[in-house]
Design an enzyme around this catalytic site. Structure first.
Site, PDB file in Angstrom:
ATOM      1  N   GLU A   2       0.807  -1.222   0.000  1.00 33.02           N
ATOM      2  CA  GLU A   2       0.000   0.000   0.000  1.00 33.02           C
ATOM      3  C   GLU A   2       0.842   1.275   0.000  1.00 33.02           C
ATOM      4  O   GLU A   2       0.329   2.357  -0.286  1.00 33.02           O
ATOM      5  CB  GLU A   2      -0.936   0.020   1.214  1.00 33.02           C
ATOM      6  CG  GLU A   2      -2.041  -1.019   1.173  1.00 33.02           C
ATOM      7  CD  GLU A   2      -3.125  -0.678   0.165  1.00 33.02           C
ATOM      8  OE1 GLU A   2      -3.129   0.451  -0.353  1.00 33.02           O
ATOM      9  OE2 GLU A   2      -3.966  -1.552  -0.101  1.00 33.02           O
ATOM     10  N   GLU A  23       9.197 -21.446   6.292  1.00 30.94           N
ATOM     11  CA  GLU A  23       9.465 -20.645   7.486  1.00 30.94           C
ATOM     12  C   GLU A  23      10.751 -21.086   8.178  1.00 30.94           C
ATOM     13  O   GLU A  23      11.342 -20.318   8.948  1.00 30.94           O
ATOM     14  CB  GLU A  23       8.301 -20.745   8.472  1.00 30.94           C
ATOM     15  CG  GLU A  23       6.986 -20.197   7.933  1.00 30.94           C
ATOM     16  CD  GLU A  23       5.901 -20.150   9.002  1.00 30.94           C
ATOM     17  OE1 GLU A  23       6.238 -20.331  10.203  1.00 30.94           O
ATOM     18  OE2 GLU A  23       4.738 -19.932   8.652  1.00 30.94           O
TER      19      GLU A  23
END
Length: 296
Positions: free
Chosen positions: A81, A112
Site C-alpha cells: 500500500e 518458514e
C-alpha cells in the site's frame, strides 16, 4: 520449553464446538477487540519505529518488510500500500516473504524454517546501513524472520521487531522492539486471528505516521498519490480543489500542468507557476504546508 501465549488454549473455548453460532461469533468478535486493545500500550514503540522508518526513507534508504506465514501476509498488505497511498517507490520498500510469490498461492510451513531462503532474500534486498527492516513474527521465534533480522543487524540495518510476547528472540535482538501481548487465540495457534488483527493495526499506525513525517499526507489527504486509474485521477482533482480552494475544473488544469503530481498542482491551482511550485516544494523538503504559507 515454555509454550508461547499464542499457542495456549483460550480460557473461554472449552466446549466451543457445542456453542450456538451466534455465541461463537460473539466470542470471536470479543477476541478481535481484545487483540486491538493490546496495540495501545505499544504506541510509544510504534512511534519510535515510524520515526526510524521515515528517517531512513527521507535519507535515501529503504524500509524493508520481513515475515513468514500469516505475519508475512500482514507485512505484505502494508508494504504494497505504500506506493499507492504515499507514492513511495516499490524498490524503496522491499518485501522479504518466506517462500516468495509461490507461497502466496499455496502457503507451506517448511519455508518458514529455510535459512537459505532467508539469506538469498536478504542478499536480493541489498540492505545495509541507513536502511530499516520491519521484522514480524507472532511467536517472535520464526527461523526465517530471525535469520533475516540477524543478517540485518550484522549489516548495520536498524531492526524493528514486532512479536506477541516479551522476552522472545526477535524482540531481544531488535533495535526497536514492539510487543503486542494479544494472548491466546480462540483457535489455539491460529495467529491469523487476534495476532494478525493487532499486527494489521500496528502496521497501519506505523505507515500512516511515516507518510505524515515524509510530507505525503496533508490535512488528511494523500498528497503524494500516483493517479494511475480513473478513480485516483478523480481523487487527485478533489484533493487539489479542496486544498487550493479552487473549483475541480481548475484542479484538473493544474494537474495537467504538473503531469499529475498533486503537491505542485495544489500550489499551481493556488496561483503559483509550475516552476515556482516545484521550487517552493524543494525549499520545504516536500512538505505542502510550508509551501502554501509562502504563497500567502
Amino acid at each position: 520449553m515454555t509454550t508461547p501465549a499464542t499457542e495456549r488454549r483460550h480460557p473461554q473455548t472449552q466446549g466451543l464446538q457445542a456453542l450456538p453460532g451466534a455465541a461463537v461469533l460473539s466470542l470471536a468478535l470479543d477476541s478481535q477487540i481484545a487483540a486491538l486493545s493490546a496495540v495501545r500500550p505499544a504506541l510509544p514503540a510504534l512511534e519510535r519505529a515510524a520515526l526510524a522508518a521515515a528517517q531512513a526513507l527521507s535519507s535515501g534508504g529503504k524500509l524493508a518488510y520481513v515475515g513468514a506465514g500469516s505475519s508475512g501476509l500482514m507485512a505484505l498488505a502494508d508494504c504494497l500500500e505504500l506506493s499507492g497511498t504515499f507514492g513511495i517507490a516499490p524498490d524503496r520498500t522491499p518485501m522479504l516473504f518466506a517462500g516468495g510469490a509461490t507461497a502466496l498461492l499455496h502457503m507451506t510451513g517448511a519455508v518458514e524454517d529455510d535459512l537459505s531462503l532467508a539469506g538469498a532474500d536478504f542478499s536480493r534486498a541489498n540492505l545495509g546501513a541507513g536502511d530499516v527492516a520491519l521484522c514480524i513474527s507472532a511467536s517472535g521465534s520464526t527461523p526465517y524472520t530471525l535469520a533475516v533480522a540477524r543478517l540485518c543487524k550484522a549489516a548495520g540495518t536498524v531492526v524493528i521487531g514486532l512479536a506477541h510476547a516479551p522476552g522472545t528472540p526477535l524482540l531481544d535482538l531488535a533495535d526497536i522492539p514492539v510487543c503486542l501481548e494479544t494472548g491466546p487465540e480462540i483457535v489455539a495457534g491460529s495467529t491469523r486471528l487476534g495476532a494478525a488483527t493487532a499486527q494489521k493495526a500496528a502496521l497501519n499506525l506505523i505507515s500512516v505516521l511515516v507518510g505524515l513525517r515524509l510530507g505525503h499526507v496533508h490535512d488528511g489527504f494523500m498528497v503524494n498519490l500516483v493517479a494511475d486509474n480513473a478513480k485516483l485521477v478523480d481523487r487527485a482533482a478533489r484533493i487539489v480543489a479542496a486544498l487550493s480552494g479552487q473549483p475541480v475544473a481548475r484542479a484538473h488544469e493544474a494537474l495537467a500542468a504538473t503531469s499529475g503530481a498533486v503537491k505542485p498542482a495544489v500550489l499551481v491551482a493556488a496561483g503559483a507557476a509550475p516552476a515556482k511550485a516545484q521550487s517552493l516544494l524543494t525549499d520545504s523538503g516536500g512538505h505542502l504546508g510550508p509551501a502554501l504559507e509562502q504563497l500567502k
